[in-house]
Structures are given as C-alpha cells and as structure tokens.
Design a protein around this motif. Sequence first.
Motif, PDB file in Angstrom:
ATOM      1  N   ILE A   1       2.005   6.383  -7.004  1.00  6.71           N
ATOM      2  CA  ILE A   1       0.952   7.224  -7.607  1.00  6.71           C
ATOM      3  C   ILE A   1       1.307   8.709  -7.440  1.00  6.71           C
ATOM      4  O   ILE A   1       1.199   9.497  -8.383  1.00  6.71           O
ATOM      5  N   ALA A   2       1.772   9.071  -6.229  1.00  9.65           N
ATOM      6  CA  ALA A   2       2.136  10.474  -5.978  1.00  9.65           C
ATOM      7  C   ALA A   2       3.273  10.897  -6.918  1.00  9.65           C
ATOM      8  O   ALA A   2       3.251  11.985  -7.507  1.00  9.65           O
TER       9      ALA A   2
ATOM     10  N   GLY B   1       2.465   1.702  -3.304  1.00  7.78           N
ATOM     11  CA  GLY B   1       1.431   2.125  -4.255  1.00  7.78           C
ATOM     12  C   GLY B   1       1.156   3.611  -4.148  1.00  7.78           C
ATOM     13  O   GLY B   1       1.110   4.330  -5.162  1.00  7.78           O
ATOM     14  N   ILE B   2       0.998   4.094  -2.919  1.00 13.73           N
ATOM     15  CA  ILE B   2       0.711   5.523  -2.719  1.00 13.73           C
ATOM     16  C   ILE B   2       1.891   6.365  -3.192  1.00 13.73           C
ATOM     17  O   ILE B   2       1.729   7.358  -3.906  1.00 13.73           O
TER      18      ILE B   2
ATOM     19  N   LEU C   1       4.106   9.552  -9.835  1.00 13.47           N
ATOM     20  CA  LEU C   1       3.597   9.595 -11.211  1.00 13.47           C
ATOM     21  C   LEU C   1       2.826  10.904 -11.455  1.00 13.47           C
ATOM     22  O   LEU C   1       3.015  11.566 -12.487  1.00 13.47           O
ATOM     23  N   LEU C   2       1.976  11.268 -10.509  1.00  9.72           N
ATOM     24  CA  LEU C   2       1.194  12.507 -10.664  1.00  9.72           C
ATOM     25  C   LEU C   2       2.115  13.714 -10.732  1.00  9.72           C
ATOM     26  O   LEU C   2       1.912  14.627 -11.531  1.00  9.72           O
ATOM     27  N   HIS C   3       3.139  13.703  -9.869  1.00 14.22           N
ATOM     28  CA  HIS C   3       4.094  14.810  -9.848  1.00 14.22           C
ATOM     29  C   HIS C   3       4.816  14.910 -11.194  1.00 14.22           C
ATOM     30  O   HIS C   3       4.917  15.993 -11.781  1.00 14.22           O
TER      31      HIS C   3
ATOM     32  N   THR D   1       3.883  13.860 -14.073  1.00 20.54           N
ATOM     33  CA  THR D   1       3.028  14.122 -15.233  1.00 20.54           C
ATOM     34  C   THR D   1       2.335  15.483 -15.124  1.00 20.54           C
ATOM     35  O   THR D   1       1.359  15.743 -15.819  1.00 20.54           O
TER      36      THR D   1
ATOM     37  N   VAL E   1       0.839  -1.205   0.000  1.00 17.77           N
ATOM     38  CA  VAL E   1       0.000   0.000   0.000  1.00 17.77           C
ATOM     39  C   VAL E   1       0.875   1.257   0.000  1.00 17.77           C
ATOM     40  O   VAL E   1       0.655   2.191  -0.785  1.00 17.77           O
TER      41      VAL E   1
ATOM     42  N   HIS F   1       0.649  16.964 -12.639  1.00 17.44           N
ATOM     43  CA  HIS F   1      -0.620  17.129 -11.906  1.00 17.44           C
ATOM     44  C   HIS F   1      -0.429  17.875 -10.582  1.00 17.44           C
ATOM     45  O   HIS F   1      -1.382  18.008  -9.820  1.00 17.44           O
ATOM     46  N   GLY F   2       0.788  18.316 -10.321  1.00 14.98           N
ATOM     47  CA  GLY F   2       1.049  18.986  -9.048  1.00 14.98           C
ATOM     48  C   GLY F   2       1.009  20.502  -9.150  1.00 14.98           C
ATOM     49  O   GLY F   2       1.241  21.197  -8.162  1.00 14.98           O
TER      50      GLY F   2
ATOM     51  N   GLY G   1      -4.511  23.301  -4.210  1.00 11.94           N
ATOM     52  CA  GLY G   1      -4.343  22.357  -5.300  1.00 11.94           C
ATOM     53  C   GLY G   1      -4.747  23.026  -6.603  1.00 11.94           C
ATOM     54  O   GLY G   1      -4.372  24.158  -6.871  1.00 11.94           O
TER      55      GLY G   1
END
Lengths: 139, 315
Positions: free
Chosen positions: A20-21, A16-17, A23-25, A27, A13, A29-30, A78
């Motif tokens: 994901i964080a 995974g978190i 990947l978002l950063h 790409t 877990v 998304h931050g 955000g």
Amino acid sequence: MSGITLLAYAFFVAAGIGGIAYLLHRTGHGRPAVLEEAEARRLLQERTGGPVAGPPFVTEAALLFALEDGIGVVRAQGRFPLVRVIGKEDVRDVQARARRLTLRLRGFDDPRLVLRTDDPESLRDWLAAAGLAEEAEPR
Amino acid sequence: MSPESLPDISSFAAPVYIGFILLEIGLITWRGAKGAYETKDATTSLAMGTGNLTFGLIFAGSIYAAIYAGLLWLHQFALFDIGLSVFAVAACFVLDDLAYYWNHRFSHTVRWAWANHVIHHSSQHYNLTTALRQPWFGFATGLFVLKVPLVLLGFHPGIVAFCASLNLLYQFFIHTETVGKMPRWVEAVFNTPSHHRVHHGKNPRYLDSNYAGVFILWDRLFGTFVPEDEAEPVNYGLVKDIGTFNPLRVAVHEYVAIGQDASRPGLTLRQRLAYAFAPPGWSHDGSRKTSEEIRAEAGLPPRRKGRAPAMAPAE
Ligand SMILES: [Zn+2]
Ligand SMILES: [Zn+2]
C-alpha cells in the motif's frame, strides 16, 4: 491459531502495508502540502487571534513568521499544513547541516522542526533575531 | 459451538481491510472518487493497527486473559442464563453497542481515556486506513467495566467479545469519504460514513458528537447527534494536531502530556488529578480550552444542555 499461521498472517500484513505504501508513493500521494503565503498567514492569524505582520522567511516546506514572542511556523505535515507557535522555551537546541537547520523541540508529539533552505546562514540569523538561535558564524 | 469458540473477527480480517483499502485508493486515484490519501499518514495508521494487533497478542495470555477470567467469574451471578443462539448474539450486539456508546463518550470526556482514544483521531485524513489507527494499550482505560452489566444480565463473555469484534469490523467500513449519504432510513438508524465523518471533525460545531458504534440511535437518544452539513465540510483531526508520523510517539503522546502536566511544580493534588481525569483541554490556569469552551466561544450551545440535537430530523 498456530504459530505458523500467525507468522504467515504477520508476513501477509507486513507485505500488505509495504504494498500500500509503495502504491501510494508511485501514484503521487506522497507529495507534501504546497503552502501559499496568504493561506499560511490566515491560518496563523486564526491560531494567534491577532494580525501577523511582516514577510515570512520561506523554506522548502515551511513558512516562518516573526511574532512578538517567538515565531509562527506553518509547515507541511503530509498533505496538510500544521500551524505552530514556537517560543524560546520550546527549543532544546538547533543543529546545522548543509542546507538544513533542525530545531529540536520539547513537545513530545512534535519533536523537531526541519528547515531546508539554500541559505542556512540567513535562516540562522533570522531565527537569532527572533531569539530562537545563536547568530551564524561570520561568513 | 460454545461461546468460547466464537472467532475474533476484527483482528484477523486483514485481507478484507487490505482489499478494501486498495479499492478505495483505486477509486480516489483513477475514478475521481472523493477522498484523500497520503503515504506517511496511511503508513502510520497501518502501523498503529499492526501495533494494536501485536500488543493484543502479547497481552492475550496475561492482562486480557485476566479481564476475561474476571468477567467469566461474574457470569456465575448472572440474572438469566441466556446461552448461545442467534437471538442471544443479536440482543448482545445491540446492548454491547450501547456499552460502546458510553465507552466512546467517556473516551472523549475523560482525559485518561482520551489518552488512549486520541490515537484514533490523530490523523488529518479520513479514509479506511484511519479506521485501523488504533491504540495499543486499550485496557489501560479501565472502561472494560462497561461490559460487566452485559455479563451480569446473562450474556457469556465469549459472546460479548464476539459482538465487540463484529462492531469494530462494521466501523472499518464507515471510515471513508467515497460514500456520501446512505438512504434516509439507514442514516436514521445506523452509524454511517456521513455520521462518523462528523465525529472525526474538529470544527467547533462537530466536536463531541456522534459517539455511536453501529446504531446512531444512541446519539439521537442521548442528545449528541449532529448531522453532516454539506455547507460546512469536515476538517478532520485534533484541535491541536500532532506533528509526527512516528508510531511510538503517536501511541503514547497524550500519556506523556498527562505526566508532564500532572507533575508540574506548585499544583494542588486536586489539580494534578484533574489533569488526568477532567475533560481534555482542562488546565489549572485556563490557558487551554475544552471542547465545550471552544464551542461556547464559537457561539454554539453546550452539547449536553439546551435543546437536544437528538430532536433534529434525520437527514
Ligand atoms: Zn472518537
Ligand atoms: Zn473513527
């Protein structure tokens, strides 16, 4: 479920978190919301139910408007703008750092307002004029 | 197989959650699918989900064991001996979903229960991570009493817990903008991404609607169904959004607010109690608005009176 399995699940877990964080950063998304003055003014007017006059004080991720009683803040939370009306009674204290003023607020779900600017003295004077801070030391 | 050995599916489905979240991020980022993610928001949601799982394990041997034991004790007085079968699970799943509807409805209309559920609504985003933004102290609402009728009817508490777990797993998949509307018959019977988007909306016309877990039929039946109107995009989040990504603050902020409100000087006991148990937004001096008042101000009819929106045709 055995202790080992539970531990493995916890690691999975956490990984995974983290993944994901990351990947978002990576790409993009931050990135925080970009606030346009007209839109910020409209949102604040919607909140206060009356016109908001005067130019805003513009900081890095927040626009500040002087209101009759306190200030109206439209800041990035955000990707979204967050609208707040802050009065003198909402502010615990103001902490100054280089290029940054932090208003510690009484609201538990909104504990501080961090304002970044190249001109912290002017910001402090502006907040003082609105009754929310002490005047900056003379330059 | 005994009812007690049925698995807690939703708590241990992390590989499924992570897989589908990565898929949704991929579709949004590289395929132009509808939806939005934000790093801090998503991380907070995932942290809330982890906290939910962690506190569930911490209290498993004490509070949750006591609740389960209480239900097991009540089960001896059950009207019927339903046992464990596919039929039993299917019937329990439907009735548990009805209990979920009322649990969810009370969670929006009684502030004490809202303090727990508000966490799930505290994101301005709506994606698969929002589904995992879950409270940590769910037992505090006391709404597990809604399971009692199921147990007294004859469903074993183990089956009830299994159905609740399946229900939560289903709901994970409807927290997405990448899916538009499903075929008409699906939208008519089931809670879908479209229906649940409406539930997460703060637009006055969408407030207090679509409480369903799996079957939207309950909302149609009890007058709380509102279809998604493409002409009015859903604004997600709270009427007054929170300004923090700190999981600890997210977890308890409304409990703190209740404490602050109820302990104000000069209130009557009735007013103090109302701050905890009246609908969210109630205030002794009228300085805040409940969702009914927000809807009235926007010229909308009360949700529970007048023409039942349940009569509106299925989209
Ligand atoms: Zn809800
Ligand atoms: Zn939801």
